[in-house]
Write a protein that holds these residues in place. Sequence first.
Motif, PDB file in Angstrom:
ATOM      1  N   TYR A 191       0.769  -1.336   0.188  1.00 21.64           N
ATOM      2  CA  TYR A 191      -0.033  -0.083   0.096  1.00 21.64           C
ATOM      3  C   TYR A 191       0.870   1.285   0.153  1.00 21.64           C
ATOM      4  CZ  TYR A 191      -4.953  -1.150   0.124  1.00 21.64           C
ATOM      5  OH  TYR A 191      -6.354  -1.399  -0.274  1.00 21.64           O
ATOM      6  N   LEU A 192       1.855   1.401   0.818  1.00 20.90           N
ATOM      7  CA  LEU A 192       2.962   2.365   0.696  1.00 20.90           C
ATOM      8  C   LEU A 192       3.545   2.578  -0.703  1.00 20.90           C
ATOM      9  CD1 LEU A 192       4.665   2.080   4.113  1.00 20.90           C
ATOM     10  CD2 LEU A 192       3.107   3.870   3.559  1.00 20.90           C
ATOM     11  N   TYR A 195       0.632   3.847  -3.149  1.00 19.79           N
ATOM     12  CA  TYR A 195       0.323   5.526  -2.788  1.00 19.79           C
ATOM     13  C   TYR A 195       1.580   6.528  -3.386  1.00 19.79           C
ATOM     14  CZ  TYR A 195      -4.363   5.154  -1.347  1.00 19.79           C
ATOM     15  OH  TYR A 195      -5.744   4.832  -1.217  1.00 19.79           O
ATOM     16  N   SER A 196       2.752   5.826  -2.845  1.00 23.19           N
ATOM     17  CA  SER A 196       3.781   6.542  -3.273  1.00 23.19           C
ATOM     18  C   SER A 196       4.238   6.833  -4.546  1.00 23.19           C
ATOM     19  CB  SER A 196       5.204   6.195  -2.442  1.00 23.19           C
ATOM     20  OG  SER A 196       5.190   5.958  -1.116  1.00 23.19           O
ATOM     21  N   SER A 246      -3.895  -5.062  -1.310  1.00 25.56           N
ATOM     22  CA  SER A 246      -2.787  -4.370  -1.326  1.00 25.56           C
ATOM     23  C   SER A 246      -2.088  -4.519  -2.795  1.00 25.56           C
ATOM     24  CB  SER A 246      -1.720  -4.572  -0.385  1.00 25.56           C
ATOM     25  OG  SER A 246      -1.444  -5.916  -0.134  1.00 25.56           O
TER      26      SER A 246
END
Length: 415
Positions: A191-192, A195-196, A246
């Motif tokens: 998920y990080l 979004y990054s 994710s």
Amino acid sequence: MWAASCLASCCASSTCGICTSVASGISRRSARIAYCGLFGLSLILSWILREVAAPLMEKIPWINSFSHTPSKEWFQTSAVLRVSLGNFLFFSIFALIMIGVKNQNDKRDSWHHGGWMAKIVIWALLIVLMFFIPNVVISVYEILSKFGSGFFLLVQVILLLDFTHTWNDAWVQRDEQKWYIALLVVSVVCYLAAYSFSAVLFIWFNPSGHDCGLNVFFITLTMVLAFLFAVIALHPKVHGSLLPASVISLYCAYLCYSGLSSEPRDYDCNGLHKHSKGVSTGTLILGMITTVLSVLYSAVRAGSSTTLLSPPSSPKSGAKSPLLQSDVESNKNEKDGEAKPVSYNYTFFHLIFALASMYSAMLLTGWSTSTSGSSQLIDVGWTSVWVRMCTEWVTAALYIWSLLAHLILPDRDFA
């Protein structure tokens, strides 16, 4: 005629020498890997001929039959499509031959696993013969390839959904705290990353001073979908998991990038136009890796098309055997002299490769947009953009359906 002979020699000599040395070592235990290798070899051959075959094809009268010689890009596209057509015919013929094979006593079972020297020769001949057929046939195949590629992308999405749910089920069934922690860590990392990456896309494809509403819409929708996946998956009535959500979110972010990077290089909102060659090559490599991995995974999971195409909303009742394990078991069954059922659907297996042949041709030719004058850049043009974006939305729709199917149709068993 000399040019045609030279071109045929180039095709044959670049493949047959390598193939002959390994054909005799292929057995039932490695047949599926061999088919994957043959497909990979066709990708390499397509790429090589795309770069070197144009000067030779210009001298072939039934290919260069125009009053005015077409551009180099047209010949490059034609070379890729001809190799793709030969590869498509090879796997399509085997898909038709293998219809109805149920057990290993069927004579066609040995055709699927053996006779590799003959198969390699037939494969090479089909590709060479494609350079002797008229352009109109290639034009028809080009149109059909766009539809076939769409089917392959759909199968690719289903394979990814199947993979994520199988991965999640495998770790959950271990019922140990460390595996639950691993699930959480992988989910958070994905998920990080999603979004990054989406934030970086705003920088690359929404340059200041330009009205890039379409790109902003694409990127924003990708981020909204990622959030929606988590909300639905964690809802108490859904009984979902964060890991598949994710992974699908990260894949959607990749598809969004792939689509945006395919925008025309003269489009003001494409901030990567100054590095067009590098981006084009990178997009090609990522696309090819995704294609090859999809085909390889289909070789592992193509045990039952009905299981593959069912909504993956719950753990599978029967785990699939690894790539080689099922074939080893088949060898044991042969020793017992029993008529054991085949370990996977041969027709579906070959059909995956046939559709992948079409998709790889579209990838290498930018979905055949050579007439637009940008085909020197791989997979570039608005057709590629919308194909990628539609694939992302279909992926999102299928994943959401896999989560909500048992709520929408409570009387149907999706296990």
